[in-house]
Enzyme design. Sequence first.
Site, PDB file in Angstrom:
ATOM      1  NE  ARG A 215     128.077 -44.162 -51.614  1.00 34.55           N
ATOM      2  CZ  ARG A 215     126.936 -44.042 -52.299  1.00 34.55           C
ATOM      3  NH1 ARG A 215     126.788 -44.659 -53.452  1.00 34.55           N
ATOM      4  NH2 ARG A 215     125.945 -43.329 -51.810  1.00 34.55           N
ATOM      5  CD  GLU A 217     131.680 -46.866 -56.123  1.00 33.46           C
ATOM      6  OE1 GLU A 217     131.573 -47.819 -56.905  1.00 33.46           O
ATOM      7  OE2 GLU A 217     130.769 -46.074 -55.869  1.00 33.46           O
ATOM      8  NE  ARG A 223     130.297 -43.272 -65.046  1.00 37.72           N
ATOM      9  CZ  ARG A 223     131.068 -44.326 -65.330  1.00 37.72           C
ATOM     10  NH1 ARG A 223     132.106 -44.198 -66.121  1.00 37.72           N
ATOM     11  NH2 ARG A 223     130.801 -45.507 -64.830  1.00 37.72           N
ATOM     12  CG  HIS A 224     132.528 -44.588 -59.810  1.00 37.24           C
ATOM     13  ND1 HIS A 224     132.396 -44.976 -61.120  1.00 37.24           N
ATOM     14  CD2 HIS A 224     131.372 -44.913 -59.187  1.00 37.24           C
ATOM     15  CE1 HIS A 224     131.197 -45.518 -61.283  1.00 37.24           C
ATOM     16  NE2 HIS A 224     130.546 -45.484 -60.131  1.00 37.24           N
ATOM     17  CD  GLU A 354     123.108 -42.862 -60.437  1.00 34.36           C
ATOM     18  OE1 GLU A 354     123.357 -44.023 -60.784  1.00 34.36           O
ATOM     19  OE2 GLU A 354     123.188 -42.468 -59.254  1.00 34.36           O
ATOM     20  CB  SER A 357     119.771 -42.339 -56.720  1.00 35.01           C
ATOM     21  OG  SER A 357     120.537 -42.916 -57.674  1.00 35.01           O
ATOM     22  NE  ARG A 405     129.000 -39.968 -60.573  1.00 35.74           N
ATOM     23  CZ  ARG A 405     128.489 -41.186 -60.636  1.00 35.74           C
ATOM     24  NH1 ARG A 405     127.212 -41.350 -60.963  1.00 35.74           N
ATOM     25  NH2 ARG A 405     129.228 -42.241 -60.371  1.00 35.74           N
TER      26      ARG A 405
HETATM   27  P1  AMO Z   1     123.366 -43.179 -54.738  1.00 37.44           P
HETATM   28  O1  AMO Z   1     124.209 -44.261 -54.187  1.00 37.44           O
HETATM   29  O2  AMO Z   1     122.839 -43.379 -56.126  1.00 37.44           O
HETATM   30  O3  AMO Z   1     122.085 -42.935 -53.822  1.00 37.44           O
HETATM   31  O4  AMO Z   1     124.159 -41.815 -54.694  1.00 37.44           O
HETATM   32  C1  AMO Z   1     123.540 -40.599 -55.026  1.00 37.44           C
HETATM   33  C2  AMO Z   1     124.411 -39.776 -55.968  1.00 37.44           C
HETATM   34  O5  AMO Z   1     125.672 -39.546 -55.356  1.00 37.44           O
HETATM   35  C3  AMO Z   1     126.679 -39.555 -56.348  1.00 37.44           C
HETATM   36  N1  AMO Z   1     127.650 -40.621 -56.084  1.00 37.44           N
HETATM   37  C4  AMO Z   1     128.945 -40.578 -56.400  1.00 37.44           C
HETATM   38  N2  AMO Z   1     129.687 -39.636 -56.991  1.00 37.44           N
HETATM   39  C5  AMO Z   1     130.986 -39.887 -57.184  1.00 37.44           C
HETATM   40  N3  AMO Z   1     131.606 -41.024 -56.813  1.00 37.44           N
HETATM   41  C6  AMO Z   1     130.909 -42.017 -56.221  1.00 37.44           C
HETATM   42  N4  AMO Z   1     131.527 -43.130 -55.844  1.00 37.44           N
HETATM   43  C7  AMO Z   1     129.511 -41.815 -55.985  1.00 37.44           C
HETATM   44  N5  AMO Z   1     128.533 -42.551 -55.434  1.00 37.44           N
HETATM   45  C8  AMO Z   1     127.427 -41.816 -55.499  1.00 37.44           C
HETATM   46  C9  AMO Z   1     126.004 -39.790 -57.684  1.00 37.44           C
HETATM   47  C10 AMO Z   1     124.723 -40.455 -57.277  1.00 37.44           C
HETATM   48  O6  AMO Z   1     123.698 -40.270 -58.228  1.00 37.44           O
HETATM   49  N6  AMO Z   1     120.745 -42.832 -50.448  1.00 37.44           N
HETATM   50  C11 AMO Z   1     120.692 -42.646 -51.897  1.00 37.44           C
HETATM   51  C12 AMO Z   1     120.108 -41.298 -52.256  1.00 37.44           C
HETATM   52  C13 AMO Z   1     118.660 -41.167 -51.886  1.00 37.44           C
HETATM   53  O7  AMO Z   1     117.849 -42.045 -52.283  1.00 37.44           O
HETATM   54  O8  AMO Z   1     118.304 -40.163 -51.240  1.00 37.44           O
HETATM   55  C14 AMO Z   1     122.093 -42.779 -52.468  1.00 37.44           C
HETATM   56  O9  AMO Z   1     123.079 -42.677 -51.805  1.00 37.44           O
HETATM   57  O10 AMO Z   1     125.744 -38.533 -58.286  1.00 37.44           O
END
Ligand code: AMO
Length: 431
Positions: A215, A217, A223-224, A354, A357, A405
């Site tokens: 990602r 970001e 948290r990211h 979170e 998802s 997380r």
């Molecule tokens: P989403 O984008 O919410 O959903 O990601 C799912 C979970 O992955 C973790 N996560 C991260 N952890 C750390 N750093 C990040 N940048 C980061 N991005 C995501 C979180 C998050 O809740 N395709 C959907 C999932 C699905 O519907 O099956 C998805 O990617 O814990």
Amino acid sequence: MLKRTHYSSELSPDMDGTEVVLAGWVHSIRALGKLIFVILRDREGMVQIVAPKQKVGEELFKKIKSLGAEDVIAVRGKVIANEKAPNGFEILPLEVEILNRAVRPLPLDPAEKVPAELDTRLENRFLDLRRPKVQAIFKIRHEMLKSVRNTLYKEGFIEVNTPKLVASATEGGTELFPISYFEKEAFLGQSPQLYKQMLMASGLDRVFEIAPIFRAEEHNTRRHLNEATSIDIEMAFSDDKDAMDMLEKVVYNACKDVYENREKELNILNYKLEVPPKKFDKITYDEAIEIAKKKGVEIEWGDDLSREAEKAIGEEMGGFYFIIDWPIEIRPFYTMPKDDEYCKAFDLMYKDLEISSGAQRIHLYDLLLNNIKNKGLNPDAFQYYLEAFKYGMPPHAGWGLGADRFTMVLTGQENIRECVLFPRDRHRLTP
Ligand code: AMO
């Protein structure tokens, strides 16, 4: 080379007189005239080696005296029960092999006499990882991954691996990392989403994958990460409720397994993990917004949850809870609508974090195509994915659970970087 017979944790006073071989690092060394104390550290703990000159002889005494912090050694010695020693026993060395010397001064002190900033720790992560507190986090992470796999195997899931070099985005909102792929445009995968869904058309039926997601970001938060590990599942002939039931099982079992099997590590971290109830509370998105508003957060219906909103909701809810029934606009194109306004998506929260998802997905070709268009995406980029919906796609649902997380939750860490061996964030690409 001397071959290790025991880890430090496998020794006890009732082994008095037994000859053992230990291997590890010199945690500390203290010479008191004709007596040397060495603390040897291995993966499982520490053990005190006591070398009296008159017992070990001139030559071995000299060798032991030459040791310094973080030298790597193997020691053949005798277990000696001694009430005054740290665990009721010590080791009388009979032979010491110096396997490698450490350059000193060390850039970081694994014995933690000198505290270090997170940045310095991450720069010297291999040394930082020698600290029992840091190792405890990764032992708990390992226990969690093992538990998750065991639950999913038991529930009939097949472990798969999908490509991470991909041609299109999946999760609206987060940025992609572009890469050069010969003459084509390509990206690092944000999520195995499209592949998990295509596999539902393959008949594999229930799949899971534990793999990196990338990602781009820009923001640097606690948290990211820019490279995270996602535990992803997809299950056919299932809806959002089935997916949430499965998530509860996975999370509950992991908490229970860590609680039962990693007491030592939780103690080292001084963290009181609570095993949650088997079923988690559910609130709707609308209820979540009301809670946030009640606590003075400025938020409108249709907004994604801001950090302030998450904090306010987390304060009210505590522990694990689901937020369900999200507005269609703020969820990805593949999410199954519930009615005109809401969709069958859910988030699993732990307090204000979170951790997962998921959703029931659209399995109907026309609806999916429409949604892709409505979100302003180009259907051509999704052609390979859309094909899978034409020739017999069962209803399906799934989720992604952030392993990093989830480890924060299981170890009580405030910063996600603590839960990743070699974190990738806005400013860190090495080590
Ligand atoms: P989403 O984008 O919410 O959903 O990601 C799912 C979970 O992955 C973790 N996560 C991260 N952890 C750390 N750093 C990040 N940048 C980061 N991005 C995501 C979180 C998050 O809740 N395709 C959907 C999932 C699905 O519907 O099956 C998805 O990617 O814990």
